[in-house]
Write a protein that holds these residues in place. Structure first.
Motif, PDB file in Angstrom:
ATOM      1  N   TYR A  70     -14.834  -5.018   6.401  1.00 58.49           N
ATOM      2  CA  TYR A  70     -15.563  -4.496   5.240  1.00 58.49           C
ATOM      3  C   TYR A  70     -16.190  -3.196   5.720  1.00 58.49           C
TER       4      TYR A  70
ATOM      5  N   LEU B  68      -7.860   2.710   7.903  1.00 57.08           N
ATOM      6  CA  LEU B  68      -8.103   1.366   7.393  1.00 57.08           C
ATOM      7  C   LEU B  68      -6.860   0.956   6.621  1.00 57.08           C
ATOM      8  N   GLN B  69      -6.260  -0.172   6.992  1.00 57.37           N
ATOM      9  CA  GLN B  69      -5.021  -0.616   6.384  1.00 57.37           C
ATOM     10  C   GLN B  69      -5.162  -2.021   5.835  1.00 57.37           C
ATOM     11  N   GLY B  70      -4.223  -2.432   5.019  1.00 50.72           N
ATOM     12  CA  GLY B  70      -4.222  -3.781   4.470  1.00 50.72           C
ATOM     13  C   GLY B  70      -3.874  -4.831   5.503  1.00 50.72           C
TER      14      GLY B  70
ATOM     15  N   ASP C 229      -3.181  -5.726   0.575  1.00 54.45           N
ATOM     16  CA  ASP C 229      -3.851  -4.665  -0.156  1.00 54.45           C
ATOM     17  C   ASP C 229      -5.236  -4.413   0.400  1.00 54.45           C
ATOM     18  N   ILE C 230      -5.825  -3.350  -0.086  1.00 58.56           N
ATOM     19  CA  ILE C 230      -7.204  -3.009   0.233  1.00 58.56           C
ATOM     20  C   ILE C 230      -7.967  -3.038  -1.081  1.00 58.56           C
TER      21      ILE C 230
ATOM     22  N   GLY D  12     -11.837  -2.385  -3.050  1.00 57.98           N
ATOM     23  CA  GLY D  12     -12.983  -1.512  -2.881  1.00 57.98           C
ATOM     24  C   GLY D  12     -13.884  -1.499  -4.091  1.00 57.98           C
TER      25      GLY D  12
ATOM     26  N   LEU E  24       0.833  -1.193   0.000  1.00 56.86           N
ATOM     27  CA  LEU E  24       0.000   0.000   0.000  1.00 56.86           C
ATOM     28  C   LEU E  24       0.866   1.239   0.000  1.00 56.86           C
TER      29      LEU E  24
ATOM     30  N   LEU F 164     -14.838  -0.442   1.128  1.00 51.39           N
ATOM     31  CA  LEU F 164     -13.438  -0.865   1.186  1.00 51.39           C
ATOM     32  C   LEU F 164     -13.370  -2.127   2.039  1.00 51.39           C
ATOM     33  N   TRP F 165     -12.482  -3.055   1.678  1.00 49.15           N
ATOM     34  CA  TRP F 165     -12.292  -4.224   2.516  1.00 49.15           C
ATOM     35  C   TRP F 165     -10.854  -4.721   2.412  1.00 49.15           C
ATOM     36  N   ALA F 166     -10.441  -5.461   3.438  1.00 51.53           N
ATOM     37  CA  ALA F 166      -9.105  -6.066   3.475  1.00 51.53           C
ATOM     38  C   ALA F 166      -9.175  -7.329   4.307  1.00 51.53           C
TER      39      ALA F 166
END
Length: 188
Positions: free
Chosen positions: A121, A50-52, A162-163, A165, A6, A179-181
């Motif tokens: 999520y 929000l991070q990976g 990664d993220i 979205g 990221l 967004l989700w990871a």
């Protein structure tokens, strides 16, 4: 989904929490103290990164930075994030078809495997108010070709977490819808 490193600018994107959805101090009909009012104000202005690799609550309003990385135990994860995003509105104890359980807050769903935090999520108010055109101007963001989910994108450069979205549409003025990871049960 490709794994990507990221970009620092996007890892640290603060997502404002609006309308936390939890009970504010004093909602039980009793008066609030100055300390309760200060806590309520801090929660209303709280931010998340929000991070990976999980979620970070940056240092703010006199509180220290708190990291909630993937692999954290469920109870402390729920307690830490619940203090910022409010009370859970739904949760499961039995694994779904993907083997995941969840705790859902207004706009944020946390997923767990065997009692460990493994994914999130996020939707409004936890996604950036950035347009598709602005997001795609960053070289570390790419569209997922032929996605069955819609206008799917990935934030990452190929070497790490990664993220992912979704945009609300195809035009440059479309907004980030989700967004989700980590691990999520998303049917493709």
């Amino acid at each position: 989904m490709p794994q990507g490193r990221l970009s620092i600018a996007l890892i640290a994107l603060p997502f404002m929490l609006a309308a936390c959805g939890g009970d504010a101090p004093g909602e039980d009909g009793q008066g609030t103290t100055a300390e309760d009012a200060e806590l309520a104000e801090a929660m209303a202005n709280a931010m998340l990164d929000l991070q990976g690799t999980g979620i970070v609550i940056p240092a703010q309003s006199g509180f220290e930075e708190l990291a909630v990385p993937f692999g954290s135990a469920r109870a402390p994860t729920e307690a830490t994030l619940g203090n910022v995003v409010g009370r859970a509105i739904d949760e499961s104890a039995e694994p779904d078809d993907c083997g995941l359980t969840f705790t859902r807050y207004e706009g944020l769903n946390l997923t767990f495997r065997d009692g460990q935090f493994v994914g999130y999520y996020a939707e409004s108010p936890y996604v950036p108010e950035t347009t598709r055109g602005e997001m795609l101007a960053d070289a570390n963001i790419s569209m997922v070709e032929e996605s069955t989910l819609g206008e799917e994108f990935v934030i990452g450069a190929g070497e790490g977490p990664d993220i992912a979205g979704l945009f609300s549409g195809e035009g440059d003025d479309a907004t980030v819808r989700a967004l989700w990871a980590g691990e999520n049960c998303i049917a493709r």
